[in-house]
Design a protein around this motif. Sequence first.
Motif, short mmCIF file in Angstrom:
data_model
loop_
_atom_site.label_atom_id
_atom_site.label_comp_id
_atom_site.label_asym_id
_atom_site.label_seq_id
_atom_site.Cartn_x
_atom_site.Cartn_y
_atom_site.Cartn_z
N THR A 335 1.09 -0.99 -0.08
CA THR A 335 -0.33 0.74 0.00
C THR A 335 1.15 1.26 0.19
OG1 THR A 335 -1.18 -0.87 1.07
CG2 THR A 335 -2.03 1.40 1.48
N GLY A 336 0.83 1.83 -1.50
CA GLY A 336 1.43 3.11 -1.07
C GLY A 336 2.71 3.51 -0.69
N LEU A 337 3.22 2.63 -1.63
CA LEU A 337 4.98 2.90 -1.07
C LEU A 337 5.53 4.07 -2.16
CD1 LEU A 337 7.93 1.57 -0.97
CD2 LEU A 337 7.64 0.30 -2.93
N VAL A 338 6.39 4.74 -1.18
CA VAL A 338 7.37 5.93 -1.68
C VAL A 338 9.04 6.11 -1.40
CG1 VAL A 338 7.66 7.88 -1.98
CG2 VAL A 338 5.27 7.10 -2.09
N ALA A 339 10.31 5.66 -2.05
CA ALA A 339 11.20 5.22 -1.51
C ALA A 339 11.85 6.58 -1.85
CB ALA A 339 11.39 4.05 -2.02
N GLU A 555 5.92 12.42 -25.01
CA GLU A 555 5.15 13.35 -24.70
C GLU A 555 4.58 13.71 -23.78
OE1 GLU A 555 1.79 10.88 -26.14
OE2 GLU A 555 3.40 9.89 -28.23
N SER A 556 4.48 13.20 -22.29
CA SER A 556 4.61 13.97 -21.19
C SER A 556 6.36 13.43 -20.07
CB SER A 556 3.24 13.58 -20.26
OG SER A 556 3.08 12.60 -20.59
N ILE A 557 6.28 14.59 -19.15
CA ILE A 557 6.83 14.19 -18.46
C ILE A 557 6.31 14.18 -16.73
CG2 ILE A 557 9.14 15.18 -16.92
CD1 ILE A 557 9.82 16.61 -19.78
N ASP A 558 6.48 12.91 -16.05
CA ASP A 558 6.43 12.50 -14.79
C ASP A 558 6.49 12.72 -13.61
OD1 ASP A 558 3.38 11.25 -16.21
OD2 ASP A 558 4.19 8.98 -15.57
N HIS A 559 7.68 12.31 -13.67
CA HIS A 559 8.45 12.82 -12.21
C HIS A 559 10.16 13.73 -12.59
CE1 HIS A 559 5.85 11.29 -9.66
NE2 HIS A 559 5.51 10.76 -10.67
N ASN A 600 6.20 6.34 -8.92
CA ASN A 600 5.88 7.14 -8.66
C ASN A 600 6.34 8.12 -7.54
OD1 ASN A 600 6.78 5.71 -6.03
ND2 ASN A 600 4.84 4.77 -5.88
N HIS A 601 8.20 7.72 -7.99
CA HIS A 601 8.87 8.67 -7.61
C HIS A 601 10.33 8.28 -7.47
CE1 HIS A 601 11.52 11.18 -4.79
NE2 HIS A 601 10.64 11.98 -4.89
N LEU A 602 11.16 8.88 -7.80
CA LEU A 602 12.80 8.85 -8.22
C LEU A 602 13.38 10.23 -7.31
CD1 LEU A 602 13.62 9.80 -12.45
CD2 LEU A 602 11.91 10.64 -10.72
N ALA A 603 14.56 9.25 -7.00
CA ALA A 603 15.62 10.25 -6.35
C ALA A 603 16.62 9.89 -6.70
CB ALA A 603 15.87 10.40 -4.96
N THR A 612 14.19 4.49 -8.22
CA THR A 612 12.66 4.62 -8.33
C THR A 612 12.22 4.01 -7.37
OG1 THR A 612 13.24 2.50 -9.79
CG2 THR A 612 13.68 5.06 -10.76
N SER A 613 10.50 4.19 -7.10
CA SER A 613 10.14 3.55 -6.28
C SER A 613 8.71 3.09 -6.97
CB SER A 613 9.06 4.06 -5.22
OG SER A 613 8.96 5.67 -5.18
N SER A 614 7.62 2.81 -7.37
CA SER A 614 6.52 2.12 -7.56
C SER A 614 5.67 2.11 -7.26
CB SER A 614 7.08 1.56 -8.64
OG SER A 614 5.62 0.87 -10.02
N ASP A 615 4.06 2.78 -8.08
CA ASP A 615 2.77 1.23 -6.69
C ASP A 615 3.20 0.11 -6.93
OD1 ASP A 615 1.73 4.05 -5.68
OD2 ASP A 615 1.10 4.21 -7.93
N ASP A 616 3.84 -0.47 -7.69
CA ASP A 616 4.02 -2.42 -7.50
C ASP A 616 4.39 -2.53 -6.21
OD1 ASP A 616 7.17 -1.55 -7.91
OD2 ASP A 616 7.12 -3.00 -10.52
N LEU A 617 4.89 -1.56 -5.38
CA LEU A 617 5.26 -1.76 -3.92
C LEU A 617 6.68 -2.47 -4.08
CD1 LEU A 617 1.68 -3.89 -2.48
CD2 LEU A 617 2.80 -1.01 -2.93
N THR A 618 7.55 -2.31 -5.02
CA THR A 618 8.82 -1.82 -4.64
C THR A 618 9.61 -1.06 -4.97
OG1 THR A 618 9.04 -2.63 -7.73
CG2 THR A 618 8.41 -4.61 -6.05
#
Length: 789
Positions: A335-339, A555-559, A600-603, A612-618
Motif C-alpha cells: 500500500t502506497g510505497l514511496v522510497a 509526450e509527457s513527463i511524470d517526475h 511514483n518517485h525517483l531520487a 525509483t519507487s513504484s506502486d508495484d510496491l517495490t
Amino acid sequence: MKRSLLVLIGLSFPAVAEPRTDAYGDPLPEGALARFGTVRYRIGHIDVWALSPDGKTLAVEDDKDLSLWDVETGRVLRVATPDDPPSFCLCFSPDNKQLARLVNGQLYVLDAGTGSERYRRDMPSDGRAVAFVPGTNEVAVLSNDGGRVCIVDAADARRFTIRELNACVRIMSPTGRCFLGQSDVGWYGVDTKTTRVRCRFPDTQELDDPVLSADDRRVCFATPAGRLLVFDPRTGKKLADAVAPAGWGEEDGPTVRAVVSPDATFAYLSRSKRPTLRRDLKAEKWLEPLPAMPGGPLIPHPDGKRVLLLGDDGVLRRYDLAKLKETPPPHGFATGLVAVPSPDGRRVAVTTGELDSQLDLLDLTGRVVWSVALRGRQGAPHWSADGRHVACAGGREATVCDAVTGKVVHVLRSPDAGRQFTGLVAFVPGDRLVAALDNGEAVATFDLKAGGRGQLMRPDLKWVTDVSPDGRTLAFERGGPDVALFDAANGRLRVGWTFPPPERRGCGGDGFHSDSYWARFSPDGSYLLTWYDGLVILRHPVSGEPERVIKTGFESIDHVAFSPDGLWLAIATGEKVSLWDVPTGTSLVGWETDHRVFINHLAFAGPGRLVTSSDDLTALLWDLKPRKRLTRPVWEALAGDDAADAYRAVWALATDPSGPDQLRAKITPAKPVPAGQVRRWIADLGADRYVVREEAASVLQEFGRLIEPELRTARAKATSEEVRTRLDGLLAQIPPHRDEMEVVQARAIAAMELAGTDAAKKLLAEWAGGAPGARLTVDAKAALGRLGR
C-alpha cells in the motif's frame, strides 16, 4: 517479460556475467543493484483476474500486462504485454490448459502454459463475459447488452452459433450454462434451454452483482448491512438468509462481498478491516471468523483448505482455514510505497500505508534498520541536508525522526487547526522545516531548535511545489502555465509570470496541460526547473525568466530529480527513466525499469546511483556507471563539449587511484581577492566623484562571484540609496548557473565525490579552502558535506 534497454547516445548499464538477484532469489532488471521489497505475491492493482480450476495459477491483468502467478510460491510465471486494450474478463478452461480473454468484440484464447496465442475470433458484438463449457470444445461469450450468447467451436474457431436470449442477462456462470439478470423487482434466473426467466430471487432489488458457485448450484448475495442471502439458481429457492453478528455490518460502511466455496458448502462475507465471516450452508450456522483483511476480492481455493485475497493493497494473501490465520508472504511492502534515499545515498527511507502510515529505514542491502508507526496517512519521507533527520507529514501533524535511531524527536501540529498537512515538506537552513497546509493555501515554518514552534504564512495562493535551497523562496503552481515566486522572508509575492517557453510564446492555453506541470529548484540553486508537454525549461531562480529549453521528445513527463550537485537530471515517464546532462541538455541514457506500474518517485542516491519507487510496491537501486570506456584523454573529455565523453571521464577519474593527482595538477583552489582592496572598491561606490564610482563598479563586476559574499554583506549594511542600487546591479549580474570552466570544475568534484576515497576527500578539502565566493569552493564544500566531512 524481458524488456529491451533503450540507449539514447551510447551509455548504458554494465553487462554482468550472471543476472543479479534480490534477497529472495528473484532476478533484478539489468542495471539494478538491489530491490527494496519483493515481487513475491505483489500482484498490484488489478482490473480482472481468474484462478485456474486446480488452484495453482492466478491470472491477473491490469491496464498494461497480463501476468500468470504461481499461487504456492508467489512468483510470476509469465508476463505478456498484449497489443490491445485491457480485457473485460479472463477465464481458464476446465483442464487448466487454456486461458480466454475478452477484449471489446474479440475473443482471444491463449495457451496457459506458454502464454502464446492459440487463436482469436471476432465476435458479432462486444462481450461482457466468457466461459469454457465443461465437457465440450465450446467457448461461450455473453454479449455486452445481455441479449445473446455466442458459442465458439474451439476445434474450428471460424465456426460459431448465436443463441438469442428472451431475457436480459447480466451474469454468466463460469460454466457458461447459468444466466442471471436484473430488473426493477430484483434478480432472476434464466432457463438455459428456453432462454426465458424461470425463477426470481426475492429481496434482491437493490443488491449488487451476486456470485455463482463453480458448479452452478448456489448464488450468493450480500447486503451493505451484512445480510447473506443464498438461493438455488435453478428454482429460486432461498437456501440461507443469515444476518452477520451485531456490529459487523453498516449500511454506509465499506463494501461487503459475498462468495461461495467451489463445492457450494460454505459462504463467506468479507469487508475491509473487519473479520471475514464464514457460514456453513449445510449446518446453517456461522463459524469462527477469519482475521480482518484488507479490502479486495476473496477467492475460496479449490482444495478447501484456504482462501485467497486479491488485496486492494496490491498483495495476494493466503489464509489457512484450519489455523484461521494468514500464511504470511515474504517480508515486503504493501500500500502506497514511496522510497527516498538519504543525501549520501547509503540509506533509503520508505513510507507505506493508507489509513495509518509506517516509516521504515533500510540500508542498501534491503535490511530494515528501524521502523516507526505514524498516526494517520502521511506522505513521502523527506531528508534534512545533513542526513540526520527524516520527516513525514499528513493530516494534522508532521513527524520528524532521528535518522540514526528512529526516535521521534518532533511531532509538529498544524498552526491552523482548520488546515491539514498536504503537499510540500522540506528542511531548510537554520534547522527549520517548511510544510504546506492545504496544498499551499497556507505555509507553516517550524523552528526545530525552539522545540518545533510554528509560524504561519498565508500567501493567498495554491499548490506550492518547492522551496529554494536557501529557504527564502517558495514556488507556486497556479493552474496551467501560471507560476508565482513568493518571498518567504518578507511574506510577499515577488514574481508572477506566464510561462510558455520562448519558442511557444503566444501559443494558446489549450496547448498545455496543467496536470503535467510542476516547478523544482536545483539543489545547487542554479535553476528553477519547470516541465510540461515533454519540454524541460531551465529558468533563472530569482527572476523566473527562461534561460534554456531541453526538448526531451517525450509526450509527457511524470517526475524529475536533480543529482545532488545539479549536474544531471533524471526523468521518469511511465515505467521508463532517462538521464540528462544539465549544462548541455544532452540525453545520456534511457532504460525500461521493469516496474510493473508507473514510477511514483525517483531520487539520486548520492551522485552515481538512482532509486525509483513504484506502486508495484517495490523500489529499485540503479547503478548509473556507463558501460563504454573512454577512448580519449580524460582531461580532454572532461573539459570537452561532448556530454557523453565528459560523463565517462567523470567515472574514469572516480575509479582511477591516480585521479586525485591528475585533477590536482589541472585545478587549483580559487585564490581570494585581497579583502582590503574589496572593501576600498565597495567604499568607492559611494565616492563623491562619478568617475571613481564607475571605475569601482567596473572592477567589482570583473571579480563577480569571487566577491559575492562581500557584496551581499555590504548590501545589507548600505545606507546610501545609490550604493544599494549599484550593489543590487552587481549582484544581479552574477549568474546563478555555472559558466563553462565552473562546469568542468563541477565534473571534477563529482568524480571525487563518486570516488569517496581518503585521497579524493583530501583534494576536495583543498578546493573547499579556496576563495569563499568561488563556485569551486562552494561545490567542493557541498560534496564534502554529502560525504560526511
